[in-house]
Write a protein that holds these residues in place. Structure first.
Motif, PDB file in Angstrom:
ATOM      1  N   PRO A 157       0.788  -1.230   0.000  1.00  0.00           N
ATOM      2  CA  PRO A 157       0.000   0.000   0.000  1.00  0.00           C
ATOM      3  C   PRO A 157       0.824   1.288   0.000  1.00  0.00           C
ATOM      4  N   LEU A 158       1.954   1.300   0.677  1.00  0.00           N
ATOM      5  CA  LEU A 158       2.752   2.525   0.708  1.00  0.00           C
ATOM      6  C   LEU A 158       3.378   2.800  -0.658  1.00  0.00           C
ATOM      7  N   LEU A 159       3.918   1.767  -1.310  1.00  0.00           N
ATOM      8  CA  LEU A 159       4.490   1.930  -2.647  1.00  0.00           C
ATOM      9  C   LEU A 159       3.414   2.411  -3.623  1.00  0.00           C
ATOM     10  N   PHE A 160       2.276   1.776  -3.587  1.00  0.00           N
ATOM     11  CA  PHE A 160       1.159   2.169  -4.458  1.00  0.00           C
ATOM     12  C   PHE A 160       0.802   3.636  -4.223  1.00  0.00           C
ATOM     13  N   SER A 161       0.677   4.018  -2.974  1.00  0.00           N
ATOM     14  CA  SER A 161       0.283   5.385  -2.635  1.00  0.00           C
ATOM     15  C   SER A 161       1.355   6.395  -3.019  1.00  0.00           C
ATOM     16  N   GLU A 162       2.619   6.023  -2.874  1.00  0.00           N
ATOM     17  CA  GLU A 162       3.701   6.909  -3.318  1.00  0.00           C
ATOM     18  C   GLU A 162       3.634   7.133  -4.819  1.00  0.00           C
ATOM     19  N   MET A 163       3.312   6.075  -5.571  1.00  0.00           N
ATOM     20  CA  MET A 163       3.182   6.190  -7.023  1.00  0.00           C
ATOM     21  C   MET A 163       1.990   7.085  -7.387  1.00  0.00           C
ATOM     22  N   LEU A 164       0.910   6.953  -6.635  1.00  0.00           N
ATOM     23  CA  LEU A 164      -0.255   7.813  -6.867  1.00  0.00           C
ATOM     24  C   LEU A 164       0.072   9.263  -6.564  1.00  0.00           C
ATOM     25  N   LEU A 165       0.719   9.496  -5.441  1.00  0.00           N
ATOM     26  CA  LEU A 165       1.080  10.850  -5.046  1.00  0.00           C
ATOM     27  C   LEU A 165       1.952  11.505  -6.122  1.00  0.00           C
ATOM     28  N   GLU A 166       2.928  10.749  -6.605  1.00  0.00           N
ATOM     29  CA  GLU A 166       3.809  11.258  -7.652  1.00  0.00           C
ATOM     30  C   GLU A 166       3.007  11.577  -8.921  1.00  0.00           C
ATOM     31  N   GLY A 167       2.101  10.685  -9.307  1.00  0.00           N
ATOM     32  CA  GLY A 167       1.294  10.899 -10.504  1.00  0.00           C
ATOM     33  C   GLY A 167       0.357  12.083 -10.375  1.00  0.00           C
ATOM     34  N   ARG A 168      -0.241  12.252  -9.231  1.00  0.00           N
ATOM     35  CA  ARG A 168      -1.166  13.380  -9.034  1.00  0.00           C
ATOM     36  C   ARG A 168      -0.420  14.706  -8.941  1.00  0.00           C
ATOM     37  N   GLU A 169       0.757  14.680  -8.331  1.00  0.00           N
ATOM     38  CA  GLU A 169       1.573  15.897  -8.294  1.00  0.00           C
ATOM     39  C   GLU A 169       1.982  16.276  -9.717  1.00  0.00           C
ATOM     40  N   GLU A 170       2.360  15.295 -10.505  1.00  0.00           N
ATOM     41  CA  GLU A 170       2.740  15.549 -11.901  1.00  0.00           C
ATOM     42  C   GLU A 170       1.563  16.151 -12.681  1.00  0.00           C
ATOM     43  N   GLN A 171       0.365  15.621 -12.462  1.00  0.00           N
ATOM     44  CA  GLN A 171      -0.812  16.189 -13.121  1.00  0.00           C
ATOM     45  C   GLN A 171      -1.001  17.651 -12.737  1.00  0.00           C
ATOM     46  N   PHE A 172      -0.881  17.945 -11.457  1.00  0.00           N
ATOM     47  CA  PHE A 172      -1.055  19.316 -10.980  1.00  0.00           C
ATOM     48  C   PHE A 172      -0.052  20.241 -11.668  1.00  0.00           C
ATOM     49  N   LEU A 173       1.198  19.836 -11.705  1.00  0.00           N
ATOM     50  CA  LEU A 173       2.242  20.649 -12.322  1.00  0.00           C
ATOM     51  C   LEU A 173       2.031  20.780 -13.830  1.00  0.00           C
ATOM     52  N   ASN A 174       1.560  19.708 -14.467  1.00  0.00           N
ATOM     53  CA  ASN A 174       1.269  19.773 -15.900  1.00  0.00           C
ATOM     54  C   ASN A 174       0.102  20.712 -16.189  1.00  0.00           C
ATOM     55  N   ALA A 175      -0.851  20.780 -15.292  1.00  0.00           N
ATOM     56  CA  ALA A 175      -1.961  21.725 -15.463  1.00  0.00           C
ATOM     57  C   ALA A 175      -1.426  23.144 -15.483  1.00  0.00           C
TER      58      ALA A 175
END
Length: 183
Positions: free
Chosen positions: A57-75
């Motif tokens: 769960p922590l690895l999965f959540s870290e990957m999600l956090l990274e992906g969502r942060e990337e989306q925010f920055l791409n916006a």
């Protein structure tokens, strides 16, 4: 980034209609980011890990956090005035809280650093809830997860706008009509 860019997040438990509305907004030529977790889950399944969130769960959540942060920055890099997100950064720690999994303070720090403008909430709706190879939560689990999500966003100071039940077009139009009031 547009100075007046509105970053808008759709939140709610699994199976509440968020992705359907995101797809409808795309058809109306709005700029939308898809849910990151489906991509993370699919990649893990290709590697033979059926439910990465349940096994790591922590690895999965870290990957999600990274992906969502990337989306925010791409916006920020777009010229779009309105950007929609299928889930936001605070969803990550809300899910970790639901699963009673410890996580680093970085999760909350990112939620505080990257702020959205509007939050639209999709309540659990039994009539439309379905499971699939990426969404395995029952309706009852979705309802509990929804409580953790709304708590996470509320604790961060967000005003949550509840989207009423209705057809895809009714729900989409509710959001779009709310934008004209909020902007």
């Amino acid at each position: 980034m547009q100075k007046n860019q509105q970053k808008i997040v759709l939140i709610g438990g699994p199976g509440t209609g968020k992705t359907t509305i995101i797809n409808n907004l795309k058809k109306k030529n709005f700029f939308c980011f898809d849910e990151v977790s489906r991509e993370v889950i699919s990649k893990a399944q290709e590697k033979g890990i059926e439910q990465l969130f349940l096994t790591e769960p922590l690895l999965f959540s870290e990957m999600l956090l990274e992906g969502r942060e990337e989306q925010f920055l791409n916006a920020d890099k777009t010229k779009e005035n309105i950007v929609f997100f299928d889930r936001g950064i605070p969803d990550v720690h809300a899910y970790m809280n639901y699963f009673k999994t410890k996580y680093p303070s970085l999760f909350i720090e990112k939620s505080l650093k990257y702020k959205y403008d509007l939050i639209f909430h999709f309540s659990p709706w039994k009539e439309i809830h379905v499971t699939d190879k990426e969404r395995y939560e029952t309706f009852e689990e979705s309802t509990i997860i929804d409580e953790f999500l709304t708590k996470a966003y509320t604790e961060l100071g967000y005003k949550i706008i509840n989207v009423p039940f209705g057809s895809i077009d009714e729900r989409t139009n509710f959001i779009l009509n709310s934008l004209s009031c909020e902007i």
